[in-house]
Write a protein that holds these residues in place. Structure first.
Motif, PDB file in Angstrom:
ATOM      1  N   ILE A 160       0.871  -1.286   0.267  1.00 41.03           N
ATOM      2  CA  ILE A 160       0.091  -0.079   0.273  1.00 41.03           C
ATOM      3  C   ILE A 160       0.754   1.388   0.096  1.00 41.03           C
ATOM      4  CG2 ILE A 160      -1.475  -0.882   1.441  1.00 41.03           C
ATOM      5  CD1 ILE A 160      -0.925   0.835   3.725  1.00 41.03           C
ATOM      6  N   ALA A 161      -0.029   2.107  -0.664  1.00 42.37           N
ATOM      7  CA  ALA A 161       0.564   3.266  -0.252  1.00 42.37           C
ATOM      8  C   ALA A 161       0.402   4.360   0.734  1.00 42.37           C
ATOM      9  CB  ALA A 161       0.750   4.668  -1.529  1.00 42.37           C
ATOM     10  N   ILE A 162       1.367   4.636   1.491  1.00 46.87           N
ATOM     11  CA  ILE A 162       1.636   5.522   3.167  1.00 46.87           C
ATOM     12  C   ILE A 162       1.460   7.723   2.730  1.00 46.87           C
ATOM     13  CG2 ILE A 162       2.378   5.787   5.216  1.00 46.87           C
ATOM     14  CD1 ILE A 162       2.147   3.152   5.179  1.00 46.87           C
ATOM     15  N   PRO A 163       0.051   8.131   2.483  1.00 47.06           N
ATOM     16  CA  PRO A 163      -0.073   9.007   1.867  1.00 47.06           C
ATOM     17  C   PRO A 163       1.448  10.081   3.483  1.00 47.06           C
ATOM     18  CG  PRO A 163      -1.839   8.481   2.727  1.00 47.06           C
ATOM     19  CD  PRO A 163      -1.116   7.394   3.108  1.00 47.06           C
ATOM     20  N   ALA A 164       1.842  10.613   3.615  1.00 53.83           N
ATOM     21  CA  ALA A 164       2.613  12.171   3.667  1.00 53.83           C
ATOM     22  C   ALA A 164       1.682  12.355   5.419  1.00 53.83           C
ATOM     23  CB  ALA A 164       3.361  13.208   3.542  1.00 53.83           C
ATOM     24  N   GLY A 165       1.779  12.953   6.149  1.00 58.90           N
ATOM     25  CA  GLY A 165       0.625  13.342   7.583  1.00 58.90           C
ATOM     26  C   GLY A 165      -0.444  12.545   7.741  1.00 58.90           C
ATOM     27  N   ILE A 166       0.118  11.177   7.360  1.00 57.08           N
ATOM     28  CA  ILE A 166      -1.362  11.048   7.544  1.00 57.08           C
ATOM     29  C   ILE A 166      -1.131  10.680   9.308  1.00 57.08           C
ATOM     30  CG2 ILE A 166       0.028   8.255   8.097  1.00 57.08           C
ATOM     31  CD1 ILE A 166      -3.623   8.416   6.477  1.00 57.08           C
ATOM     32  N   GLU A 167      -2.847  10.348   9.921  1.00 57.61           N
ATOM     33  CA  GLU A 167      -2.895  10.778  11.297  1.00 57.61           C
ATOM     34  C   GLU A 167      -2.743   9.846  12.002  1.00 57.61           C
ATOM     35  OE1 GLU A 167      -2.452  13.797  13.530  1.00 57.61           O
ATOM     36  OE2 GLU A 167      -2.485  15.633  11.357  1.00 57.61           O
ATOM     37  N   ASP A 168      -2.315   9.726  13.735  1.00 56.72           N
ATOM     38  CA  ASP A 168      -3.126   8.805  14.606  1.00 56.72           C
ATOM     39  C   ASP A 168      -4.609   8.586  14.574  1.00 56.72           C
ATOM     40  OD1 ASP A 168      -2.264   6.734  16.701  1.00 56.72           O
ATOM     41  OD2 ASP A 168      -3.403   8.513  18.056  1.00 56.72           O
ATOM     42  N   GLY A 169      -4.507   7.164  14.565  1.00 57.25           N
ATOM     43  CA  GLY A 169      -6.484   7.012  14.300  1.00 57.25           C
ATOM     44  C   GLY A 169      -7.170   7.127  13.745  1.00 57.25           C
ATOM     45  N   GLN A 170      -6.864   7.282  12.454  1.00 56.21           N
ATOM     46  CA  GLN A 170      -7.389   7.893  10.601  1.00 56.21           C
ATOM     47  C   GLN A 170      -7.256   6.321  10.470  1.00 56.21           C
ATOM     48  OE1 GLN A 170      -5.356  11.068   8.519  1.00 56.21           O
ATOM     49  NE2 GLN A 170      -6.561  10.454   7.120  1.00 56.21           N
ATOM     50  N   THR A 171      -8.470   6.253   9.385  1.00 50.23           N
ATOM     51  CA  THR A 171      -8.675   5.044   9.059  1.00 50.23           C
ATOM     52  C   THR A 171      -8.755   4.972   7.188  1.00 50.23           C
ATOM     53  OG1 THR A 171      -9.787   4.028  11.016  1.00 50.23           O
ATOM     54  CG2 THR A 171      -9.892   2.756   8.398  1.00 50.23           C
ATOM     55  N   ILE A 172      -8.013   4.402   6.577  1.00 45.33           N
ATOM     56  CA  ILE A 172      -7.808   4.853   5.092  1.00 45.33           C
ATOM     57  C   ILE A 172      -8.911   2.730   4.649  1.00 45.33           C
ATOM     58  CG2 ILE A 172      -5.843   6.549   4.759  1.00 45.33           C
ATOM     59  CD1 ILE A 172      -4.693   4.011   4.215  1.00 45.33           C
ATOM     60  N   ILE A 192      -7.601   0.015   7.336  1.00 45.32           N
ATOM     61  CA  ILE A 192      -6.478   0.917   8.027  1.00 45.32           C
ATOM     62  C   ILE A 192      -7.105   1.085   8.865  1.00 45.32           C
ATOM     63  CG2 ILE A 192      -4.120   0.405   7.939  1.00 45.32           C
ATOM     64  CD1 ILE A 192      -3.993  -1.178   5.470  1.00 45.32           C
ATOM     65  N   THR A 193      -6.391   1.074  10.134  1.00 46.79           N
ATOM     66  CA  THR A 193      -6.440   1.893  11.123  1.00 46.79           C
ATOM     67  C   THR A 193      -4.994   2.787  11.568  1.00 46.79           C
ATOM     68  OG1 THR A 193      -8.527   1.883  11.926  1.00 46.79           O
ATOM     69  CG2 THR A 193      -7.404   2.898  13.291  1.00 46.79           C
ATOM     70  N   PHE A 194      -4.201   3.960  11.347  1.00 46.49           N
ATOM     71  CA  PHE A 194      -3.195   3.932  11.646  1.00 46.49           C
ATOM     72  C   PHE A 194      -2.838   4.348  13.449  1.00 46.49           C
ATOM     73  CE2 PHE A 194      -3.113   4.502   7.344  1.00 46.49           C
ATOM     74  CZ  PHE A 194      -1.951   4.237   6.763  1.00 46.49           C
ATOM     75  N   SER A 195      -2.027   3.654  13.879  1.00 51.02           N
ATOM     76  CA  SER A 195      -1.395   4.574  14.810  1.00 51.02           C
ATOM     77  C   SER A 195      -0.243   4.575  15.701  1.00 51.02           C
ATOM     78  CB  SER A 195      -1.047   2.794  16.611  1.00 51.02           C
ATOM     79  OG  SER A 195      -1.145   3.352  17.401  1.00 51.02           O
ATOM     80  N   ILE A 196      -0.070   5.706  15.512  1.00 49.64           N
ATOM     81  CA  ILE A 196       1.444   6.696  14.906  1.00 49.64           C
ATOM     82  C   ILE A 196       2.003   7.107  16.451  1.00 49.64           C
ATOM     83  CG2 ILE A 196       2.246   8.847  14.332  1.00 49.64           C
ATOM     84  CD1 ILE A 196       0.716   6.681  12.420  1.00 49.64           C
ATOM     85  N   GLN A 197       2.665   6.710  16.331  1.00 46.53           N
ATOM     86  CA  GLN A 197       3.561   7.329  18.512  1.00 46.53           C
ATOM     87  C   GLN A 197       4.394   8.363  17.431  1.00 46.53           C
ATOM     88  OE1 GLN A 197       6.110   3.817  19.170  1.00 46.53           O
ATOM     89  NE2 GLN A 197       6.263   4.682  21.301  1.00 46.53           N
TER      90      GLN A 197
END
Length: 297
Positions: A160-172, A192-197
Motif C-alpha cells: 500500500i501507499a502511505i500518504p505523508a501526514g497521516i494522523e493517529d487514529g485515521q482510517t483509510i 487500515i487504522t493507523f496508530s502513530i507513536q
C-alpha cells in the motif's frame, strides 16, 4: 463454508470480555505471525483464522450476529428479510411452511433461494465479500513523507501507499482487498487504522509542532545565532537581543506535513527558556555585581 468456532480459535468462551478478546488476539497473532513462521503453511492458516476471529469478536455488532447465526452471520440481514418475505407469502396464500421453523438458518435460506419447496427461485444468490480491518503502527518520523509498505493481512501480502501526514487514529480504505465474495460477487474492502507513536521531542497539535529549548543568559541579552532541530534536519535561528524568558518564535513551514495537501506543512513554534548560569567564578560574580550597581532594570 465450514463453520469455524472463533471463540475456540482464540482460546476463549462466549462470556469473554472485549479486553480478553484483544489480549488473546495479540498473544496468538505474535505466536503464529508469518514472519516468525516462514514457509509454515499450518501457521499461515492459523494466523488467518486468528485475524478472522478478531475481526468478528472485537466488533460488538458483528459478534452479536455471529453468536446468533454462526458461520452465516454476514448474511443476517438477508436472512431476516427473506424470512419476513416468506411469512408474508404464507399469510397471503394461507400455506404453512414448516421448514423455516428450525434453528438452521443456512438450510432455511437455501430452501428460499436454491433448494426445493415453497419459495424456490431460479437464481443464484450473491454476497459481497467480508470487509477486513487491520491496525498499522508507525512512528511520527515514518509519516513525514509518502512511502510504500507491504502488509500481511490474513496471510496475504498487500503493498500500500502511505500518504505523508497521516494522523493517529485515521482510517483509510483499500478497495477490493477484503474477503472473497460468493458466486462471483465483489470482494470486500480492507480498512487500515493507523496508530502513530510520537518518537520525537516535539509536541504535535494538528500539523503544528512545539518545542522548548534552553538558551544561555548571555545569548538572550546580547542576541546571536543558535542551531535548532526540525523534523527534516537542523536549521540556524537568530536570537534577538534582550530576548525574554518564555518568548516564542515561529518557523513557518517547518512543522508536520498536511495530509493530502502536496507541499503544505504546519509551523514549528520554538519557546525560549533562558538558562541561568551556575558555578560562577568570583570574577563573573563581580561582573554581575557591577551590572546590579549600574541600576540595570
Amino acid at each position: 463454508m465450514d463453520f469455524i468456532d472463533y471463540y475456540k480459535v482464540l482460546g476463549l468462551t462466549k462470556s469473554a470480555t472485549g479486553k480478553e478478546v484483544k489480549s488473546a488476539y495479540r498473544k496468538m497473532a505474535r505466536k503464529y505471525h508469518p514472519d516468525l513462521n516462514p514457509n509454515n503453511v499450518e501457521a499461515e492458516k492459523k494466523f488467518k483464522q486468528i485475524n478472522e476471529a478478531n475481526e468478528v469478536l472485537s466488533d460488538p455488532e458483528k459478534r452479536k450476529k455471529y453468536d446468533q447465526y454462526g458461520k452465516d452471520w454476514q448474511h443476517a440481514e438477508e436472512f431476516e428479510k427473506a424470512k419476513a418475505q416468506q411469512q408474508s407469502r404464507q399469510n397471503s396464500s394461507q400455506r404453512a411452511y414448516n421448514g423455516a421453523q428450525g434453528d438452521d438458518y443456512s438450510d432455511f435460506f437455501e430452501s428460499m433461494f436454491g433448494g426445493s419447496g415453497f419459495g424456490r427461485q431460479e437464481r443464484e444468490v450473491k454476497f459481497r465479500g467480508q470487509d477486513f480491518n487491520a491496525e498499522l503502527r508507525l512512528s511520527l518520523t515514518d509519516v513525514i513523507s509518502a512511502h510504500k509498505q507491504t502488509l500481511t493481512v490474513n496471510g496475504k501480502n498487500i503493498r500500500i501507499a502511505i500518504p505523508a501526514g497521516i494522523e493517529d487514529g485515521q482510517t483509510i480504505k483499500i478497495k477490493g482487498q477484503g474477503g472473497t465474495g460468493s458466486s462471483g460477487a465483489p470482494k470486500g474492502d480492507l480498512y487500515i487504522t493507523f496508530s502513530i507513536q510520537n518518537n520525537t521531542t516535539f509536541k504535535k497539535v494538528g500539523a503544528n509542532l512545539y518545542k522548548t529549548i534552553d538558551i544561555p543568559l548571555t545569548k538572550a541579552i546580547l542576541g546571536g545565532e543558535i542551531t535548532v532541530e526540525t523534523l527534516t534536519g537542523k536549521v540556524k535561528l537568530k536570537v534577538k537581543p534582550e530576548t525574554q524568558n518564555g518568548a516564542q518564535v515561529k518557523l513557518k513551514g517547518k512543522g508536520f506535513p498536511v495530509y493530502k495537501k502536496d507541499k503544505q506543512f504546519g509551523d514549528l513554534f520554538i519557546t525560549y527558556n533562558i538558562k541561568i548560569p551556575t558555578n560562577l567564578t568570583e570574577t563573573q560574580k563581580e561582573l554581575f555585581k557591577q551590572l546590579e550597581n549600574s541600576n540595570l532594570n
